[in-house]
Design an enzyme around this catalytic site. Structure first.
Site, PDB file in Angstrom:
ATOM      1  CG  ASN A 165      -2.196   0.744   1.015  1.00 33.45           C
ATOM      2  OD1 ASN A 165      -2.535   1.078  -0.119  1.00 33.45           O
ATOM      3  ND2 ASN A 165      -2.910   1.022   2.099  1.00 33.45           N
ATOM      4  CE1 TYR A 171      -5.832   2.834  10.775  1.00 32.00           C
ATOM      5  CE2 TYR A 171      -7.139   1.740  12.464  1.00 32.00           C
ATOM      6  CZ  TYR A 171      -6.537   1.735  11.222  1.00 32.00           C
ATOM      7  OH  TYR A 171      -6.653   0.637  10.433  1.00 32.00           O
ATOM      8  CG  ASP A 201      -6.106  -1.474  14.232  1.00 27.74           C
ATOM      9  OD1 ASP A 201      -5.094  -1.384  14.951  1.00 27.74           O
ATOM     10  OD2 ASP A 201      -6.061  -1.644  12.998  1.00 27.74           O
ATOM     11  CG  HIS A 224      -3.169   1.858  12.924  1.00 27.22           C
ATOM     12  ND1 HIS A 224      -2.463   2.688  12.089  1.00 27.22           N
ATOM     13  CD2 HIS A 224      -3.606   0.837  12.154  1.00 27.22           C
ATOM     14  CE1 HIS A 224      -2.475   2.192  10.857  1.00 27.22           C
ATOM     15  NE2 HIS A 224      -3.160   1.068  10.867  1.00 27.22           N
ATOM     16  NE  ARG A 238      -4.603  -7.556  12.378  1.00 25.95           N
ATOM     17  CZ  ARG A 238      -5.386  -7.473  11.306  1.00 25.95           C
ATOM     18  NH1 ARG A 238      -6.122  -8.490  10.927  1.00 25.95           N
ATOM     19  NH2 ARG A 238      -5.441  -6.358  10.608  1.00 25.95           N
ATOM     20  CG  HIS A 245      -3.488  -6.713   6.867  1.00 32.21           C
ATOM     21  ND1 HIS A 245      -2.729  -6.055   5.929  1.00 32.21           N
ATOM     22  CD2 HIS A 245      -4.200  -5.757   7.503  1.00 32.21           C
ATOM     23  CE1 HIS A 245      -2.961  -4.759   6.006  1.00 32.21           C
ATOM     24  NE2 HIS A 245      -3.850  -4.547   6.952  1.00 32.21           N
TER      25      HIS A 245
HETATM   26  C1  GCO Z   1      -6.100  -2.938   9.362  1.00 30.42           C
HETATM   27  C2  GCO Z   1      -4.981  -1.996   9.136  1.00 30.42           C
HETATM   28  C3  GCO Z   1      -5.082  -1.183   7.879  1.00 30.42           C
HETATM   29  C4  GCO Z   1      -3.814  -0.376   7.656  1.00 30.42           C
HETATM   30  C5  GCO Z   1      -3.511  -0.305   6.199  1.00 30.42           C
HETATM   31  C6  GCO Z   1      -2.232   0.446   5.919  1.00 30.42           C
HETATM   32  O1  GCO Z   1      -6.227  -3.384  10.475  1.00 30.42           O
HETATM   33  O2  GCO Z   1      -6.804  -3.239   8.406  1.00 30.42           O
HETATM   34  O3  GCO Z   1      -4.622  -1.324  10.282  1.00 30.42           O
HETATM   35  O4  GCO Z   1      -6.230  -0.431   7.862  1.00 30.42           O
HETATM   36  O5  GCO Z   1      -3.919   0.889   8.177  1.00 30.42           O
HETATM   37  O6  GCO Z   1      -3.417  -1.595   5.714  1.00 30.42           O
HETATM   38  O7  GCO Z   1      -1.892   0.377   4.568  1.00 30.42           O
HETATM   39 MG    MG Z   2      -4.713  -2.884  11.770  1.00 30.69          MG
END
Ligand code: GCO
Ligand code: MG
Length: 408
Positions: A37, A160, A215, A217, A288, A317
């Site tokens: 990404n 976030y 999350d 983050h 993940r 993920h």
């Molecule tokens: C999630 C992640 C994403 C990331 C993104 C960054 O849990 O899905 O935190 O939302 O922010 O993949 O490129």
């Molecule tokens: Mg995440």
């Protein structure tokens, strides 16, 4: 059998998917996803300039040896760019293997351990009221698990994965457009004071059965992460994700010592060496990694096996940055893994994405059902692809109230 050529395409509907297609002298081809990404051109260049010229003439069936060659042969190993590039090759070689065997990949892993695999959707809101609307929307759609994020009163910008303004938040996706990053301001104190109560209110509103995920983050320090995990214990979260910075495996010791809240981490990991201590010391509950950044199916399956020895379940993920190709790789692992936990889900569903990547994988009532087509069970329509091109983007950056740089 020989690899005769490979092409890389960068682009897609609202996303710069990096799609690899490997061709063989027997007409069978394989597909892989190298999407990293906001840095999509880099794995694409690694593939085009270094890996593909070496692949030509190799026997595609030797996927293990090819993976080892690129991993050990790189000398400067690991890192998301290289691993995403190897990951795409590895997925494409497994796709070819499945097509040659005329079997869906999950059969090559050991068959199905379940029919449907549980997924979670993303709910969000500029404030708690909007977040509750967003959760209700996903619950009505049949989702049994929802990740919940909302704006924090008094925080100077949205936190976030939260929109700036109130409104329709059913399909909210963070805006990454433009090469200069947007700046978000983060206030740990306000977050710590507000979020546990908001999560408790959500639990009260939706009852005991809804699986609630959240999350952080990577934004808390280990002591703060421990305090937060303890404060949210009565909510009964399905998981608390990335409470602390992911590069420090020891950080989660403190969180574990102080709380029984289940912990998930790993979306930014690239190899078993990023999570071996976390798994072996049983400091986490869900791992993940993504098939892309982990370097493909071959190493990810080994991580799943290591995790299984230590009661750690999968929670791959599945942010919208992953194309349906790597999501398909994960669907096959999900169908097989004895220690499957949950799958993050956002990718499929737009007509443009379905047209570019036709597949028989199905979503029903908050579960994903893997396709029985041979290989990965997803295709790539090159005529559709001609409609799209690369457009640069960047993740937002985060600063504290006094301007100090922080973790996005
Ligand atoms: C999630 C992640 C994403 C990331 C993104 C960054 O849990 O899905 O935190 O939302 O922010 O993949 O490129
Ligand atoms: Mg995440």
């Amino acid at each position: 059998m020989k690899i005769t050529g490979a092409t890389v395409f960068v682009g897609g509907p609202a996303k710069n998917y990096v799609t690899l297609k490997i061709m063989t002298d027997q007409g069978v081809y394989g597909l892989g996803d190298a999407t990293l990404n906001n840095r999509e051109t880099l794995p694409a260049a690694y593939l085009r300039d270094y890996l593909i010229p070496n692949l030509i003439g190799m026997d595609p069936r030797n996927s293990e040896d090819i993976w080892q060659l690129f991993y050990r042969g790189a000398y400067f190993r690991r890192g998301p760019i290289a691993m995403a590039a190897f990951g795409a090759i590895d997925m494409a070689l497994w796709d070819i293997k499945g097509k040659l065997a005329n079997m869906p990949l999950y059969q090559l892993f050991g068959g199905k351990s379940r029919e449907g695999a549980l997924v979670y959707a993303h709910a969000t809101g500029a404030d708690l009221e909007d977040l509750i609307d967003s959760i209700s929307h996903y619950v009505e759609q049949g989702y049994k698990a929802v990740r919940v994020q909302c704006g924090i009163p008094g925080m100077p910008t949205a936190s976030y994965a939260v929109p700036d303004k109130k409104g329709d938040v059913r399909n909210y996706i963070t805006d990454y457009s433009g090469i200069k990053p947007k700046v978000e301001i983060w206030d740990t104190d306000r977050y710590m004071r507000y979020m546990p109560g908001a999560l408790a209110e959500i639990r009260g509103r939706f009852g005991a059965d809804l699986k609630i995920l959240h999350d952080v983050h990577h934004r808390l320090l280990p002591r703060e992460g421990a305090e937060f995990a303890k404060a949210v214990e009565p909510v009964g979260l399905f998981w608390l994700e990335d409470p602390t910075p992911a590069e420090d495996q020891d950080a989660l010791k403190l969180v574990r010592q102080h709380s029984t809240t289940p912990i998930a981490i790993g979306e930014v990991f690239n190899s078993v060496w990023d999570c071996n201590k976390l798994i072996e010391n049983e400091l986490i509950d869900y791992i993940r990694l993504a098939a892309t950044y982990a370097g493909g199916i071959t190493p990810l399956k080994r991580i799943v096996d290591l995790a299984g020895l230590h009661h750690v379940r999968t929670g791959f993920h599945g942010a919208p940055s992953h194309s349906p190709i790597s999501m398909a790789a994960q669907y096959h692992l999900n169908a097989w893994a004895p220690n499957f936990g949950i799958q993050e889900y956002l990718v499929l569903g737009t007509p443009e994405c379905d047209a570019l990547f036709p597949s028989g994988h199905r979503m029903e009532n908050g579960m994903v059902f893997v396709s029985d087509a041979p290989g990965l069970g997803v295709d790539f329509d090159e005529q559709e692809a001609a409609r799209y091109s690369y457009s640069p983007g960047s993740h937002p950056v985060v600063r504290l109230l006094d301007g100090t740089m922080w973790n996005y």
